[in-house]
Scaffold this active site. Structure first.
Site, PDB file in Angstrom:
ATOM      1  CG  ASP A 158      -0.238   0.076   2.532  1.00  6.07           C
ATOM      2  OD1 ASP A 158       0.990  -0.069   2.559  1.00  6.07           O
ATOM      3  OD2 ASP A 158      -0.918   0.283   3.553  1.00  6.07           O
ATOM      4  CD  GLU A 159       4.596   2.804   2.912  1.00  5.43           C
ATOM      5  OE1 GLU A 159       4.963   3.929   3.312  1.00  5.43           O
ATOM      6  OE2 GLU A 159       5.125   1.742   3.283  1.00  5.43           O
TER       7      GLU A 159
END
Length: 199
Positions: free
Chosen positions: A37-38
């Site tokens: 998620d980055e």
């Protein structure tokens, strides 16, 4: 007894993030997926086409919210270290920009553990010497850090405290081939049974 148990859906999370990554690629091909998620997006050569980095951040933030119904935090900075720091400042749903001229002011009061790359062991070692903020760490002579932590780690700490990060955004095509793969599994109960662990 009052916990609300929510089942995880890793495949769904990965699919959603792939959609976010496609949105990011509209603004630059220089995209590095950092985790599930980055990601880092290098806007150096493309931001002006879209009204500047802040305009890109707002457009991306809006697209993720309206198309996927998700919150997201976006950090803008002159390098990956500062962009990641900026993204953590208004979680779970904000935009923060750290400009080059504001780096010293932002880092001065910041606890050392807030920087990516300073884990618990480094934090404890620094805190034991009365060094709790990045400003304090930045004023420690690099030679002293090298003497204590070794050439590589000492130099790295000194650079982190000053907001210096030369690491490039590495796209999937540029990334070296994986040397290992991991998979985690949490057991339903603690065990020391060798048969269960081996399985």
């Amino acid at each position: 007894p009052v916990a609300a148990v929510v089942e995880g859906h890793p495949a769904k999370y990965a699919d959603l993030f792939r959609q976010v990554a496609r949105m990011m690629e509209r603004y630059s091909p220089a995209l590095e997926l950092f985790s599930i998620d980055e990601a880092f997006l290098d806007l150096t050569d493309t931001a002006d086409r879209f009204g500047g980095p802040l305009a890109v951040a707002h457009a991306l933030h809006r697209a993720v919210r309206t198309q996927l119904g998700l919150p997201c935090s976006i950090g803008l900075g002159p390098n990956k270290l500062l962009a990641k720091l900026a993204s953590s400042m208004k979680k779970p749903n904000g935009i923060t920009q750290i400009r080059a001229e504001d780096v010293v002011q932002v880092l001065e009061p910041l606890p050392v553990e807030e920087l990516c790359g300073i884990g618990h062991a480094f934090q404890e070692a620094l805190n034991a010497q009365g060094i709790t903020t990045c400003g304090q760490l930045a004023r420690v002579p690099p030679a002293r850090l090298v003497a204590q932590f070794g050439s590589c780690a000492g130099t790295h700490l000194s650079r982190l405290a000053s907001g210096i990060d030369d690491s490039p955004v590495v796209t999937a095509e540029e990334a070296p081939a994986a040397k290992s793969m991991g998979h985690l599994h949490t057991l339903s109960h603690d065990t020391s049974d060798p048969t269960v662990l081996q399985a």
